[in-house]
Design a protein around this motif. Structure first.
Motif, PDB file in Angstrom:
ATOM      1  N   ASN A  24       0.814  -1.218   0.000  1.00  0.00           N
ATOM      2  CA  ASN A  24       0.000   0.000   0.000  1.00  0.00           C
ATOM      3  C   ASN A  24       0.849   1.272   0.000  1.00  0.00           C
ATOM      4  OD1 ASN A  24       1.020  -0.222   2.571  1.00  0.00           O
ATOM      5  ND2 ASN A  24      -0.880   0.358   3.609  1.00  0.00           N
ATOM      6  N   ALA A  25       2.120   1.151  -0.368  1.00  0.00           N
ATOM      7  CA  ALA A  25       3.011   2.321  -0.397  1.00  0.00           C
ATOM      8  C   ALA A  25       2.499   3.351  -1.401  1.00  0.00           C
ATOM      9  CB  ALA A  25       4.423   1.895  -0.777  1.00  0.00           C
ATOM     10  N   PRO A  26       2.729   4.627  -1.139  1.00  0.00           N
ATOM     11  CA  PRO A  26       2.337   5.653  -2.116  1.00  0.00           C
ATOM     12  C   PRO A  26       3.170   5.541  -3.392  1.00  0.00           C
ATOM     13  CG  PRO A  26       3.637   6.628  -0.357  1.00  0.00           C
ATOM     14  CD  PRO A  26       3.366   5.211   0.054  1.00  0.00           C
ATOM     15  N   ILE A  27       2.639   6.115  -4.454  1.00  0.00           N
ATOM     16  CA  ILE A  27       3.276   6.096  -5.770  1.00  0.00           C
ATOM     17  C   ILE A  27       3.866   7.475  -6.049  1.00  0.00           C
ATOM     18  CG2 ILE A  27       2.766   6.003  -8.261  1.00  0.00           C
ATOM     19  CD1 ILE A  27       0.528   3.932  -7.487  1.00  0.00           C
ATOM     20  N   ALA A  28       5.020   7.511  -6.699  1.00  0.00           N
ATOM     21  CA  ALA A  28       5.592   8.775  -7.173  1.00  0.00           C
ATOM     22  C   ALA A  28       5.916   8.657  -8.658  1.00  0.00           C
ATOM     23  CB  ALA A  28       6.840   9.151  -6.392  1.00  0.00           C
ATOM     24  N   ILE A  29       5.467   9.641  -9.431  1.00  0.00           N
ATOM     25  CA  ILE A  29       5.757   9.729 -10.866  1.00  0.00           C
ATOM     26  C   ILE A  29       6.653  10.943 -11.078  1.00  0.00           C
ATOM     27  CG2 ILE A  29       4.755  10.116 -13.148  1.00  0.00           C
ATOM     28  CD1 ILE A  29       3.727   7.560 -12.306  1.00  0.00           C
ATOM     29  N   ILE A  30       7.763  10.753 -11.806  1.00  0.00           N
ATOM     30  CA  ILE A  30       8.718  11.839 -12.055  1.00  0.00           C
ATOM     31  C   ILE A  30       8.718  12.157 -13.554  1.00  0.00           C
ATOM     32  CG2 ILE A  30      11.034  12.684 -11.529  1.00  0.00           C
ATOM     33  CD1 ILE A  30       9.591  11.370  -9.110  1.00  0.00           C
ATOM     34  N   ASP A  90      -1.707   5.203 -14.619  1.00  0.00           N
ATOM     35  CA  ASP A  90      -2.630   4.062 -14.723  1.00  0.00           C
ATOM     36  C   ASP A  90      -1.870   2.743 -14.642  1.00  0.00           C
ATOM     37  OD1 ASP A  90      -4.843   5.714 -15.038  1.00  0.00           O
ATOM     38  OD2 ASP A  90      -4.845   5.572 -17.235  1.00  0.00           O
ATOM     39  N   TRP A  91      -0.754   2.682 -15.355  1.00  0.00           N
ATOM     40  CA  TRP A  91       0.029   1.441 -15.398  1.00  0.00           C
ATOM     41  C   TRP A  91       0.559   1.072 -14.004  1.00  0.00           C
ATOM     42  CZ3 TRP A  91       5.359   0.524 -14.607  1.00  0.00           C
ATOM     43  CH2 TRP A  91       5.780  -0.763 -14.930  1.00  0.00           C
ATOM     44  N   VAL A  92       1.112   2.040 -13.287  1.00  0.00           N
ATOM     45  CA  VAL A  92       1.618   1.746 -11.940  1.00  0.00           C
ATOM     46  C   VAL A  92       0.470   1.346 -11.018  1.00  0.00           C
ATOM     47  CG1 VAL A  92       2.911   2.606  -9.964  1.00  0.00           C
ATOM     48  CG2 VAL A  92       3.532   3.368 -12.231  1.00  0.00           C
ATOM     49  N   GLN A  93      -0.641   2.066 -11.121  1.00  0.00           N
ATOM     50  CA  GLN A  93      -1.772   1.759 -10.244  1.00  0.00           C
ATOM     51  C   GLN A  93      -2.345   0.375 -10.517  1.00  0.00           C
ATOM     52  OE1 GLN A  93      -4.179   5.258 -11.033  1.00  0.00           O
ATOM     53  NE2 GLN A  93      -3.626   6.170  -9.080  1.00  0.00           N
ATOM     54  N   SER A  94      -2.261  -0.080 -11.768  1.00  0.00           N
ATOM     55  CA  SER A  94      -2.762  -1.427 -12.076  1.00  0.00           C
ATOM     56  C   SER A  94      -1.909  -2.503 -11.395  1.00  0.00           C
ATOM     57  CB  SER A  94      -2.774  -1.654 -13.596  1.00  0.00           C
ATOM     58  OG  SER A  94      -1.456  -1.799 -14.110  1.00  0.00           O
ATOM     59  N   LEU A  95      -0.645  -2.198 -11.163  1.00  0.00           N
ATOM     60  CA  LEU A  95       0.255  -3.128 -10.474  1.00  0.00           C
ATOM     61  C   LEU A  95       0.156  -3.002  -8.964  1.00  0.00           C
ATOM     62  CD1 LEU A  95       3.490  -2.707 -12.642  1.00  0.00           C
ATOM     63  CD2 LEU A  95       1.777  -4.515 -12.805  1.00  0.00           C
ATOM     64  N   HIS A  96      -0.349  -1.860  -8.489  1.00  0.00           N
ATOM     65  CA  HIS A  96      -0.407  -1.580  -7.045  1.00  0.00           C
ATOM     66  C   HIS A  96      -1.803  -1.089  -6.656  1.00  0.00           C
ATOM     67  CE1 HIS A  96       3.988  -1.969  -6.585  1.00  0.00           C
ATOM     68  NE2 HIS A  96       4.009  -1.487  -7.806  1.00  0.00           N
ATOM     69  N   PRO A  97      -2.804  -1.963  -6.778  1.00  0.00           N
ATOM     70  CA  PRO A  97      -4.182  -1.531  -6.502  1.00  0.00           C
ATOM     71  C   PRO A  97      -4.427  -1.122  -5.051  1.00  0.00           C
ATOM     72  CG  PRO A  97      -4.073  -3.909  -6.784  1.00  0.00           C
ATOM     73  CD  PRO A  97      -2.737  -3.373  -7.189  1.00  0.00           C
ATOM     74  N   ASP A  98      -3.546  -1.533  -4.142  1.00  0.00           N
ATOM     75  CA  ASP A  98      -3.720  -1.172  -2.730  1.00  0.00           C
ATOM     76  C   ASP A  98      -3.167   0.211  -2.400  1.00  0.00           C
ATOM     77  OD1 ASP A  98      -4.929  -3.609  -2.152  1.00  0.00           O
ATOM     78  OD2 ASP A  98      -3.000  -4.584  -1.786  1.00  0.00           O
ATOM     79  N   SER A  99      -2.436   0.806  -3.345  1.00  0.00           N
ATOM     80  CA  SER A  99      -1.877   2.138  -3.104  1.00  0.00           C
ATOM     81  C   SER A  99      -2.969   3.180  -3.268  1.00  0.00           C
ATOM     82  CB  SER A  99      -0.741   2.422  -4.082  1.00  0.00           C
ATOM     83  OG  SER A  99      -0.210   3.698  -3.853  1.00  0.00           O
ATOM     84  N   LYS A 100      -3.155   3.996  -2.241  1.00  0.00           N
ATOM     85  CA  LYS A 100      -4.257   4.952  -2.245  1.00  0.00           C
ATOM     86  C   LYS A 100      -3.824   6.381  -2.570  1.00  0.00           C
ATOM     87  CE  LYS A 100      -7.421   1.977  -1.002  1.00  0.00           C
ATOM     88  NZ  LYS A 100      -6.704   0.774  -1.398  1.00  0.00           N
ATOM     89  N   SER A 101      -2.532   6.669  -2.483  1.00  0.00           N
ATOM     90  CA  SER A 101      -2.097   8.052  -2.693  1.00  0.00           C
ATOM     91  C   SER A 101      -0.926   8.108  -3.666  1.00  0.00           C
ATOM     92  CB  SER A 101      -1.704   8.697  -1.366  1.00  0.00           C
ATOM     93  OG  SER A 101      -0.547   8.099  -0.842  1.00  0.00           O
ATOM     94  N   CYS A 102      -0.704   9.305  -4.163  1.00  0.00           N
ATOM     95  CA  CYS A 102       0.304   9.488  -5.206  1.00  0.00           C
ATOM     96  C   CYS A 102       0.903  10.878  -5.095  1.00  0.00           C
ATOM     97  CB  CYS A 102      -0.370   9.294  -6.565  1.00  0.00           C
ATOM     98  SG  CYS A 102       0.696   9.603  -7.981  1.00  0.00           S
ATOM     99  N   TRP A 103       2.148  11.004  -5.498  1.00  0.00           N
ATOM    100  CA  TRP A 103       2.819  12.292  -5.655  1.00  0.00           C
ATOM    101  C   TRP A 103       3.286  12.410  -7.104  1.00  0.00           C
ATOM    102  CZ3 TRP A 103       5.223  16.010  -2.088  1.00  0.00           C
ATOM    103  CH2 TRP A 103       4.703  15.932  -0.786  1.00  0.00           C
ATOM    104  N   VAL A 104       3.387  13.637  -7.575  1.00  0.00           N
ATOM    105  CA  VAL A 104       3.969  13.884  -8.883  1.00  0.00           C
ATOM    106  C   VAL A 104       5.062  14.944  -8.728  1.00  0.00           C
ATOM    107  CG1 VAL A 104       2.207  15.596  -9.522  1.00  0.00           C
ATOM    108  CG2 VAL A 104       3.500  14.432 -11.313  1.00  0.00           C
ATOM    109  N   ALA A 105       6.194  14.684  -9.375  1.00  0.00           N
ATOM    110  CA  ALA A 105       7.294  15.652  -9.383  1.00  0.00           C
ATOM    111  C   ALA A 105       7.714  15.880 -10.827  1.00  0.00           C
ATOM    112  CB  ALA A 105       8.484  15.140  -8.572  1.00  0.00           C
ATOM    113  N   GLY A 106       7.939  17.137 -11.180  1.00  0.00           N
ATOM    114  CA  GLY A 106       8.355  17.441 -12.538  1.00  0.00           C
ATOM    115  C   GLY A 106       9.362  18.572 -12.549  1.00  0.00           C
ATOM    116  N   TYR A 107      10.191  18.557 -13.581  1.00  0.00           N
ATOM    117  CA  TYR A 107      11.225  19.568 -13.737  1.00  0.00           C
ATOM    118  C   TYR A 107      10.998  20.290 -15.062  1.00  0.00           C
ATOM    119  CZ  TYR A 107      16.021  21.237 -14.826  1.00  0.00           C
ATOM    120  OH  TYR A 107      17.112  21.973 -15.201  1.00  0.00           O
TER     121      TYR A 107
END
Length: 225
Positions: A24-30, A90-107
């Motif tokens: 259930n770890a949070p997801i981060a997309i960079i 979507d792809w990460v969430q399909s692998l981790h359906p128990d993860s409820k939160s997400c962060w996004v970081a961009g440069y």
């Protein structure tokens, strides 16, 4: 970290993906800088952001936008790249359906895409926007900005002048229910030349504070989604 190829809206996308040990770890997309100016997922700042989240137990993904590296498709002036980012999440969430939160970081360009993704996905609870370019890209879609986050930039940035970033920050700070944290790094240019370690120190301090439950508005003030 595993190399991955996953399906995006314009063909396959190439990424680097590190799952967390906890289900259930949070997801981060960079998200990386402008594809037509040398931006890739292997940009030093993108890599360091990826590693920062990974070290803190996030399931973490960085990837090449369409037309970069082994990612299929062609540059699409932001619209397609936003679709790529949504598809990556979507792809990460399909692998981790128990993860409820997400962060996004961009440069740079990636911060513009990240802020647009933030508007579309209510599960994104935090963002880090490094050297955004409100002088180049339209940020008026942030009405209102749904999540608290960090905007960090340099006062010697000629690509995204300080006064333009300041205008964006001041606009966002008028909103209720979120807390925008701003850091202006003295002497830093758009590429944070010689200051990447200092940049990552500021980003790490901010993320650690958020993970401790700090730097967010009082619960009573949270916007109902």
């Amino acid at each position: 970290m595993p190399e991955v190829i996953f399906n995006g809206p314009a063909g396959r996308l190439e990424g680097r993906y590190q799952p967390a040990k906890q289900k259930n770890a949070p997801i981060a997309i960079i998200l990386h800088p402008h594809p037509q100016f040398g931006g890739t997922m292997n940009n030093q700042i993108v890599y360091q952001l990826f590693y920062m989240f990974q070290q803190r137990g996030f399931t973490t993904l960085r990837f090449n936008f369409r037309g970069i590296g082994r990612s299929q498709g062609a540059f699409d002036h932001g619209a397609g790249e936003l679709s790529d980012a949504a598809g990556a999440l979507d792809w990460v969430q399909s692998l981790h359906p128990d993860s409820k939160s997400c962060w996004v970081a961009g440069y740079s360009f990636g911060s513009w895409i990240g802020m647009q993704l933030l508007m579309r996905r209510p599960e994104i609870e935090g963002f880090i926007s490094v050297a955004p370019q409100p002088n180049t890209y339209d940020f008026s879609f942030l009405a209102p900005c749904p999540s608290s986050g960090l905007i960090i930039h340099g006062d010697a940035d000629r690509v995204a002048p300080e006064k333009d970033v300041q205008g964006l920050v001041e606009k966002l700070k008028t909103q209720k229910g979120i807390l925008i944290t701003q850091k202006t790094m003295p002497g830093a240019n758009h590429f944070f030349s010689g200051q990447v370690d200092a940049l990552m120190g500021e980003c790490s301090d901010y993320l650690d504070a958020r993970l401790r439950g700090e730097l967010v508005p009082e619960p009573a003030a949270k916007r109902i989604r």
